[in-house]
Design a protein around this motif. Structure first.
Motif, short mmCIF file in Angstrom:
data_model
loop_
_atom_site.label_atom_id
_atom_site.label_comp_id
_atom_site.label_asym_id
_atom_site.label_seq_id
_atom_site.Cartn_x
_atom_site.Cartn_y
_atom_site.Cartn_z
N LEU A 1 99.26 -11.09 32.95
CA LEU A 1 99.38 -10.98 31.50
C LEU A 1 99.28 -12.33 30.81
N ASP A 2 98.65 -12.33 29.64
CA ASP A 2 98.66 -13.46 28.73
C ASP A 2 99.72 -13.20 27.65
N PRO A 3 100.33 -14.24 27.11
CA PRO A 3 101.35 -14.04 26.08
C PRO A 3 100.86 -13.21 24.90
N GLU A 4 99.58 -13.36 24.54
CA GLU A 4 99.04 -12.62 23.39
C GLU A 4 98.97 -11.12 23.65
N GLU A 5 98.94 -10.71 24.91
CA GLU A 5 98.84 -9.30 25.25
C GLU A 5 100.19 -8.59 25.29
N ILE A 6 101.26 -9.36 25.34
CA ILE A 6 102.56 -8.78 25.66
C ILE A 6 103.19 -8.12 24.45
N HIS A 7 103.73 -6.94 24.64
CA HIS A 7 104.59 -6.31 23.65
C HIS A 7 105.87 -5.86 24.34
N LEU A 8 107.00 -6.30 23.80
CA LEU A 8 108.32 -5.94 24.31
C LEU A 8 109.18 -5.48 23.15
N TRP A 9 110.09 -4.57 23.40
CA TRP A 9 111.02 -4.13 22.37
C TRP A 9 112.32 -3.70 23.02
N ALA B 1 114.45 0.21 25.93
CA ALA B 1 113.48 -0.85 26.11
C ALA B 1 112.08 -0.24 26.17
N ALA B 2 111.14 -0.85 25.48
CA ALA B 2 109.76 -0.37 25.47
C ALA B 2 108.82 -1.56 25.69
N TRP B 3 107.71 -1.31 26.35
CA TRP B 3 106.75 -2.38 26.62
C TRP B 3 105.37 -1.78 26.88
N ASP B 4 104.36 -2.62 26.81
CA ASP B 4 102.99 -2.24 27.12
C ASP B 4 102.60 -2.80 28.49
N ASP B 5 101.75 -2.07 29.18
CA ASP B 5 101.06 -2.62 30.35
C ASP B 5 99.56 -2.56 30.03
N PRO B 6 98.99 -3.65 29.50
CA PRO B 6 97.59 -3.62 29.06
C PRO B 6 96.62 -3.30 30.19
N ARG B 7 96.95 -3.67 31.43
CA ARG B 7 96.03 -3.41 32.54
C ARG B 7 95.92 -1.92 32.83
N LEU B 8 97.02 -1.20 32.65
CA LEU B 8 97.01 0.25 32.84
C LEU B 8 96.73 1.01 31.55
N GLU B 9 96.67 0.27 30.42
CA GLU B 9 96.44 0.87 29.10
C GLU B 9 97.48 1.95 28.81
N ARG B 10 98.73 1.63 29.06
CA ARG B 10 99.83 2.57 28.81
C ARG B 10 101.03 1.83 28.23
N ALA C 1 98.71 4.91 24.09
CA ALA C 1 99.76 4.48 23.16
C ALA C 1 99.99 2.97 23.29
N ARG C 2 100.34 2.34 22.17
CA ARG C 2 100.56 0.90 22.15
C ARG C 2 101.75 0.54 21.26
N ARG C 3 102.39 -0.56 21.57
CA ARG C 3 103.40 -1.20 20.72
C ARG C 3 104.50 -0.23 20.27
N ALA C 4 105.11 0.41 21.22
CA ALA C 4 106.19 1.35 20.92
C ALA C 4 107.44 0.59 20.49
N ARG C 5 108.14 1.15 19.50
CA ARG C 5 109.40 0.59 19.04
C ARG C 5 110.39 1.72 18.84
N VAL C 6 111.62 1.49 19.24
CA VAL C 6 112.69 2.44 19.02
C VAL C 6 113.55 1.91 17.88
N ILE C 7 113.79 2.75 16.88
CA ILE C 7 114.58 2.38 15.71
C ILE C 7 115.79 3.30 15.63
N SER C 8 116.98 2.72 15.54
CA SER C 8 118.20 3.50 15.41
C SER C 8 118.52 3.68 13.93
#
Length: 219
Positions: free
Chosen positions: A150-158, A169-178, A204-211
């Protein structure tokens, strides 16, 4: 030029900015020639707040023996200008997210790209029940060799907290496109099985959980 600055909001008025130096302290030399060197942190760290503290997180200098870049942490009591002495809380991290729950537990989720038998590459969770003074051991939420690429620009964490001790916790795996989601119902002590968000074909991309203020959670 002046390094990290702080200001405090009292009602509707901000105080004047004051210096709050964030300094790395290292020992140089050996034996009687050992001396202490103080070096200001060169870049603005990531700042997270909660329960009367500000938490600073940034990547430190590579380790001389392993070349791993540690995740550094320091905390500041709100209303003061004195950061705690910085220390490494993870030996390697490429990206991270932090939040504080209603029970005042601090939750940290980070991506580790270094792979070892003890700590494979993947997504990890740590928590602190004393405002960042001590941290739990890293707990793997997701292990994948793809994370090493992974490159920093590809990473999504929440990371977010919900009612009754829920942590999400939610995150992307760009290599698996999930996109993936992990959930803990006991304040981060244990985690359920990781879920894929949406249909795999939907990418799906860039998932976020909001309370929300009530029981519902938004994804």
């Amino acid at each position: 030029f002046d390094g990290v600055m702080t200001a405090t909001l009292d009602g509707e008025e901000w105080s004047s900015p004051t210096r709050a130096p964030l300094v790395m302290v290292t020992e140089v030399g050996q034996g009687s020639n050992t001396r202490t060197v103080s070096t200001p942190v060169g870049e603005m760290p990531t700042i997270s707040g909660g329960n009367g503290y500000a938490h600073a997180l940034w990547r430190g200098e590579p380790d001389d023996e392993t070349d791993l870049i540690p995740l550094m942490h320091s905390r500041l009591a709100l209303g003061t200008n004195d950061w705690s002495r910085p220390r490494a809380i993870a030996d390697a991290a490429l990206a991270w997210r932090m939040t504080t729950g209603a029970d005042e537990t601090v939750h940290l989720v980070f991506i580790r790209t270094n792979d070892s038998d003890r700590l494979p590459a993947g997504v990890y969770h740590m928590r602190s029940t004393d405002n960042g003074s001590r941290w739990s051991d890293p707990q793997a939420l997701y292990e994948s060799a793809y994370v090493r690429l992974l490159d920093p620009e590809e990473i999504h964490l929440w990371v977010a907290t919900g009612p009754e001790g829920g942590v999400y916790a939610a995150w992307d795996d760009p290599r698996l496109e999930r996109a993936f989601l992990a959930r803990s119902l006991d304040g981060g002590e244990s985690w359920g099985e990781t879920q894929t968000i949406g249909d795999p074909d939907d990418s799906a991309r860039r998932a976020r959980v909001i309370s929300t203020q009530g029981d519902p959670l938004l994804l």
